[in-house]
Design a protein around this motif. Structure first.
Motif: not given
Length: 511
Positions: A20-30
């Motif tokens: 959950n934590g990883l997917l909530n943080k995802i964006n193009k940059a990271n």
């Protein structure tokens, strides 16, 4: 014992929080940093959790749909069963949203399907099927949604099935001629024709084009299919072969992260040797920087401190490298504009789990205090609050306070600010009565002598005045009694100073 149900359940909860934590943080940059972290989690065991979490995150943040689809495309190349499960669940979600006339969910789900078509995770025929459904009995809403969908994946449809796309535009043309829809929607269709004429935007931006053409795996699914969402995968179930399966996934994870796919036994042995050589060379500056970056990304990409602690403890550290955890955690904490308890709770967890971390935080306390004059006020405040939390929760032993020397000569303006914030936070955390009890512990008085000095009345008065000025005069009661009961020391202090230059003969003659 690792095979126990209780251990497996804790591992399941940690896995869920981590995904959950990883997917909530995802964006193009990271995204390129998140993908390796995600593969370090047991996605085979947590495939239901992964699908559920990414669908929920996409519904909450449709603006990042392209990044979610790119992530799915990468996972799909390594675990096609996960990609297929996700596609089936998305189809089911669309069916339910469409039938219940839930427009926001329908729009978000259709957008997800469009980007999965662009990434070639799902076959382009589903896109044609979807647009045909929307335009079968056109309404203002259905045409609006269809136009948006074609904008999302028109470029890919133009490349893969130009005849199908041509048929879609003929249907749009017929809707325009019928003239039964709102003027606003007619303008949307006209804009779509103009976009087609000037060519659609690229289906996948370069920063999200992460899968090679030969690695693409495409699932053929229809909107009318009856799918099994396998919701039983979303809940915890004991695994009799838990340890064995975890070991298997670790081997699979290494091949994904290091080998980029399968290989022979000889290749794997060679890789093991390379990995060992990397460990030997890990003292080099380059590898140290990589380690710090991994720790930093782990701390910053975690949603909760339990998840961060779980992932940090999985990082492979060589003896002596444990200090890097403490250094990076303090660095992250000090950089924040306001103090975040997330870092202090994470530090507390590390101290409670391993005494090595506790000892390293004690060393860090000494290091930070010795160079406190170099820190900006905001950084100093965050560091002081961090250590106050560790002390207040007994994650850090109180004998570290022996490193503080509270005298006029032994402090600077910076160190006085640090001590002020530290004790005010301790008072707020424990309460003045509890703090006073802790500082009055007979077994700890040797450690507290430097904070409540009794070697010199001047230093004693300075400590009393300092704590009184910061609103903590209540913890100086014993120190006041000590000073009060030593009138002779106060009275003769100046005399001792004046006599210090006299010789022994002068003293005997005068006496």
């Amino acid at each position: 014992m690792e095979e126990s149900i209780e251990y497996q359940k804790k591992s399941w909860i940690a896995l869920k929080k981590s995904i959950n934590g990883l997917l909530n943080k995802i964006n193009k940059a990271n995204i390129k940093h998140i993908i390796p972290e995600l593969f370090r989690e047991n996605l085979i065991r947590g495939r239901g959790l992964f699908c559920r979490s990414i669908m929920k995150s996409q519904l909450n943040s449709p603006i990042f749909t392209d990044a979610f689809a790119a992530l799915v495309a990468v996972v799909n190349t390594k675990f096609p069963q996960i990609g297929e499960l996700l596609c089936k669940r998305i189809i089911l979600q669309l069916q339910r949203a469409y039938n219940s006339n839930n427009k926001p969910q329908t729009l978000a789900t259709i957008k997800f399907i469009g980007h999965l078509v662009n990434q070639q995770v799902v076959h382009q025929l589903i896109a044609l099927e979807l647009v045909t459904l929307l335009l079968d009995k056109p309404t203002d809403d259905s045409v609006d949604v269809a136009v948006g969908f074609v904008k999302e994946c028109g470029s890919m449809l133009q490349d893969l099935c130009p005849l199908g796309l041509h048929g879609i535009f003929e249907r749009f043309r017929g809707i325009l001629h019928e003239g039964e829809i709102d003027k606003r929607v007619q303008f949307l269709i006209e804009d779509l024709f103009a976009l087609r004429k000037h060519k659609f935007q690229p289906a996948v931006p370069p920063e999200l084009d992460l899968v090679e053409q030969e690695d693409q795996l495409t699932h053929e699914i229809s909107l009318g299919d009856k799918v099994d969402p396998q919701i039983e995968l979303d809940v915890f179930k004991p695994d009799p072969s838990f340890v064995e399966n975890e070991i298997k996934y670790e081997g699979l994870q290494k091949r994904i992260l290091f080998l980029g796919g399968g290989g022979s036994d000889q290749d794997e042995e060679s890789e093991d040797e390379d990995e060992q050589s990397m460990i030997i060379e890990d003292e080099t500056e380059t590898n140290l920087i990589n380690l710090r970056r991994t720790i930093y990304l782990t701390i910053m990409s975690s949603a909760e401190f339990e998840e961060a602690g779980y992932k940090l403890l999985k990082i492979r550290l060589e003896p002596g490298q444990e200090m890097e955890l403490c250094v990076m955690l303090l660095e992250c904490c000090s950089q924040e504009k306001i103090f975040l308890h997330y870092y202090a709770l994470l530090g507390q967890r590390l101290c409670m789990i391993n005494k090595v971390h506790q000892e390293n935080f004690e060393k860090s306390f000494v290091q930070q205090y010795s160079m406190i004059h170099r820190l900006e006020t905001n950084k100093m405040r965050n560091v002081a609050k961090f250590f106050a939390h560790l002390l207040g929760t007994d994650a850090l032993p109180w004998h570290v306070l022996a490193y503080l020397r509270l005298t006029e000569e032994g402090t600077t303006s910076s160190s006085r600010i640090f001590i002020k914030i530290l004790f005010q936070e301790l008072s707020g955390h424990l309460g003045i009565r509890m703090l006073n009890e802790r500082l009055s512990d007979p077994s700890m008085q040797m450690s507290f002598e430097s904070i409540f000095p009794k070697d010199n009345p001047k230093n004693t008065r300075f400590a009393i005045n300092f704590f009184t000025s910061i609103g903590l005069g209540g913890i100086t009661e014993k120190l006041r009694d000590y000073l009060k009961n030593m009138p002779r020391l106060i009275l003769h202090q100046d005399k001792r100073v004046s006599r210090s230059g006299e010789s022994d003969d002068d003293r005997q003659r005068r006496s």
